[in-house]
Design a protein around this motif. Structure first.
Motif, PDB file in Angstrom:
ATOM      1  N   ARG A 158      -9.768   1.031  12.980  1.00 45.15           N
ATOM      2  CA  ARG A 158      -9.937   1.376  11.558  1.00 45.15           C
ATOM      3  C   ARG A 158     -10.571   2.761  11.429  1.00 45.15           C
ATOM      4  NH1 ARG A 158     -14.433  -1.395   8.526  1.00 45.15           N
ATOM      5  NH2 ARG A 158     -14.823   0.348   7.157  1.00 45.15           N
ATOM      6  N   PHE A 159     -11.570   3.019  12.255  1.00 39.55           N
ATOM      7  CA  PHE A 159     -12.241   4.320  12.281  1.00 39.55           C
ATOM      8  C   PHE A 159     -11.222   5.441  12.544  1.00 39.55           C
ATOM      9  CE2 PHE A 159     -14.171   7.759  14.709  1.00 39.55           C
ATOM     10  CZ  PHE A 159     -15.303   8.076  13.961  1.00 39.55           C
ATOM     11  N   CYS A 160     -10.383   5.240  13.548  1.00 41.05           N
ATOM     12  CA  CYS A 160      -9.363   6.252  13.894  1.00 41.05           C
ATOM     13  C   CYS A 160      -8.389   6.480  12.741  1.00 41.05           C
ATOM     14  CB  CYS A 160      -8.577   5.823  15.135  1.00 41.05           C
ATOM     15  SG  CYS A 160      -9.542   5.881  16.658  1.00 41.05           S
ATOM     16  N   GLN A 161      -8.043   5.409  12.054  1.00 42.08           N
ATOM     17  CA  GLN A 161      -7.062   5.498  10.968  1.00 42.08           C
ATOM     18  C   GLN A 161      -7.649   6.084   9.678  1.00 42.08           C
ATOM     19  OE1 GLN A 161      -6.036   1.330  11.052  1.00 42.08           O
ATOM     20  NE2 GLN A 161      -4.161   1.684  12.210  1.00 42.08           N
ATOM     21  N   GLU A 162      -8.963   5.878   9.454  1.00 42.30           N
ATOM     22  CA  GLU A 162      -9.524   6.211   8.141  1.00 42.30           C
ATOM     23  C   GLU A 162     -10.448   7.425   8.111  1.00 42.30           C
ATOM     24  OE1 GLU A 162     -11.452   2.746   6.524  1.00 42.30           O
ATOM     25  OE2 GLU A 162      -9.652   1.503   6.739  1.00 42.30           O
ATOM     26  N   VAL A 163     -11.083   7.726   9.234  1.00 42.83           N
ATOM     27  CA  VAL A 163     -12.127   8.760   9.207  1.00 42.83           C
ATOM     28  C   VAL A 163     -11.589  10.100   9.692  1.00 42.83           C
ATOM     29  CG1 VAL A 163     -14.392   9.414  10.118  1.00 42.83           C
ATOM     30  CG2 VAL A 163     -13.943   7.039   9.502  1.00 42.83           C
ATOM     31  N   SER A 164     -11.837  11.160   8.907  1.00 42.34           N
ATOM     32  CA  SER A 164     -11.379  12.484   9.316  1.00 42.34           C
ATOM     33  C   SER A 164     -12.147  12.903  10.563  1.00 42.34           C
ATOM     34  CB  SER A 164     -11.592  13.497   8.191  1.00 42.34           C
ATOM     35  OG  SER A 164     -12.963  13.571   7.853  1.00 42.34           O
ATOM     36  N   PHE A 165     -11.415  13.463  11.511  1.00 37.32           N
ATOM     37  CA  PHE A 165     -11.998  13.763  12.818  1.00 37.32           C
ATOM     38  C   PHE A 165     -11.584  15.157  13.257  1.00 37.32           C
ATOM     39  CE2 PHE A 165     -12.784  13.321  17.336  1.00 37.32           C
ATOM     40  CZ  PHE A 165     -13.897  12.510  17.378  1.00 37.32           C
ATOM     41  N   PRO A 166     -12.466  15.952  13.808  1.00 35.33           N
ATOM     42  CA  PRO A 166     -13.837  15.648  14.208  1.00 35.33           C
ATOM     43  C   PRO A 166     -14.881  15.881  13.115  1.00 35.33           C
ATOM     44  CG  PRO A 166     -13.235  17.812  15.040  1.00 35.33           C
ATOM     45  CD  PRO A 166     -12.034  17.275  14.293  1.00 35.33           C
ATOM     46  N   GLY A 167     -14.480  16.258  11.901  1.00 34.01           N
ATOM     47  CA  GLY A 167     -15.452  16.575  10.847  1.00 34.01           C
ATOM     48  C   GLY A 167     -16.280  15.401  10.365  1.00 34.01           C
ATOM     49  N   LEU A 168     -15.680  14.220  10.320  1.00 34.53           N
ATOM     50  CA  LEU A 168     -16.355  12.970   9.918  1.00 34.53           C
ATOM     51  C   LEU A 168     -16.906  13.002   8.493  1.00 34.53           C
ATOM     52  CD1 LEU A 168     -18.488  12.691  13.214  1.00 34.53           C
ATOM     53  CD2 LEU A 168     -16.384  11.427  12.773  1.00 34.53           C
ATOM     54  N   GLU A 169     -16.395  13.917   7.660  1.00 34.83           N
ATOM     55  CA  GLU A 169     -16.939  14.083   6.300  1.00 34.83           C
ATOM     56  C   GLU A 169     -16.868  12.792   5.489  1.00 34.83           C
ATOM     57  OE1 GLU A 169     -15.160  17.787   7.886  1.00 34.83           O
ATOM     58  OE2 GLU A 169     -14.234  15.886   7.350  1.00 34.83           O
ATOM     59  N   ASN A 170     -15.812  11.988   5.713  1.00 32.17           N
ATOM     60  CA  ASN A 170     -15.647  10.790   4.879  1.00 32.17           C
ATOM     61  C   ASN A 170     -16.183   9.519   5.558  1.00 32.17           C
ATOM     62  OD1 ASN A 170     -13.621  10.672   6.811  1.00 32.17           O
ATOM     63  ND2 ASN A 170     -12.099   9.806   5.424  1.00 32.17           N
ATOM     64  N   TYR A 171     -16.990   9.677   6.609  1.00 35.12           N
ATOM     65  CA  TYR A 171     -17.609   8.498   7.228  1.00 35.12           C
ATOM     66  C   TYR A 171     -18.778   8.077   6.353  1.00 35.12           C
ATOM     67  CZ  TYR A 171     -19.634   5.295  10.646  1.00 35.12           C
ATOM     68  OH  TYR A 171     -20.120   4.172  11.288  1.00 35.12           O
ATOM     69  N   ASP A 172     -18.718   6.855   5.855  1.00 40.72           N
ATOM     70  CA  ASP A 172     -19.742   6.363   4.939  1.00 40.72           C
ATOM     71  C   ASP A 172     -20.573   5.294   5.640  1.00 40.72           C
ATOM     72  OD1 ASP A 172     -21.276   5.355   2.920  1.00 40.72           O
ATOM     73  OD2 ASP A 172     -19.608   4.879   1.574  1.00 40.72           O
ATOM     74  N   THR A 173     -21.841   5.613   5.912  1.00 39.27           N
ATOM     75  CA  THR A 173     -22.712   4.666   6.620  1.00 39.27           C
ATOM     76  C   THR A 173     -22.997   3.421   5.775  1.00 39.27           C
ATOM     77  OG1 THR A 173     -24.574   6.016   5.902  1.00 39.27           O
ATOM     78  CG2 THR A 173     -23.874   6.269   8.192  1.00 39.27           C
TER      79      THR A 173
END
Length: 193
Positions: A158-173
């Motif tokens: 899910r992380f690979c599919q949803e989170v922009s990488f390598p910036g991780l701007e849209n990773y929501d803790t």
């Protein structure tokens, strides 16, 4: 040659099923390495339950579904099988299957870090190379986790599919990510600074 005759060619007479030696022989005839992802895809197609073994029923089911009854036809069917697995509606099932297939002991619920890194590379490496390499590096250099469980495994996809990488701007803790992924993101951000 029928599907059953083909099965007998690779099956251990003693066990009445195809064992790791038979699978190596099958791989050799197919011209693929036994660590090739297509062999895992074939196991998925057969719904094989035990790593390194194919029962006659699993063999029949897989070859019938692939509509093959010779090694040549099976060899030609592998790219089609790979395309089928890579379809979004099948991939998640295959991804979860790969994890369960690695659980070799009764009641085992987790896969050790080293095996997880190999498996994640095998099943996701072609699609998400940067994420897989970074996550594997993180796993090998941290001390909090010795194993990966199914929840962590499925959430990495899910992380690979949803989170922009390598910036991780849209990773929501605040989202329900496993702690291991929070730690991974923290590790990534420290590395980037």
């Amino acid at each position: 040659m029928s599907v059953d005759n083909l099965f007998q060619k690779y099956a251990s007479k003693l066990l009445g099923m195809i064992d790791p030696e038979g699978i190596e022989s099958l791989c050799s005839d197919l011209g693929v390495d036994h660590t090739n992802v297509r062999i895992l895809m074939l196991a998925w197609k057969m719904k094989a339950e035990k790593q390194g073994y194919f029962t006659q029923d699993e063999w029949r089911k897989g070859l019938k579904d692939l509509q093959v009854d010779t090694i040549n036809k099976l060899k030609k069917a592998l790219p089609k099988l790979e395309a089928e697995v890579m379809m979004p509606e099948n991939f998640e099932d295959f991804y979860c299957y790969a994890f369960r297939y690695c659980l070799t002991e009764d009641k085992q619920k987790c896969v050790d870090i080293e095996s997880s890194c190999l498996l994640i590379d095998l099943v996701l490496g072609s699609q998400f190379r940067a994420q897989v390499d970074s996550f594997s590096e993180f796993l090998k250099n941290q001390a909090d986790y010795k194993v990966i469980n199914m929840d962590q495994w499925t959430n990495f996809l899910r992380f690979c599919q949803e989170v922009s990488f390598p910036g991780l701007e849209n990773y929501d803790t605040d989202q329900a990510w496993p702690v291991i992924l929070d730690n991974f993101v923290e590790w990534m951000k420290e590395k980037q600074n």
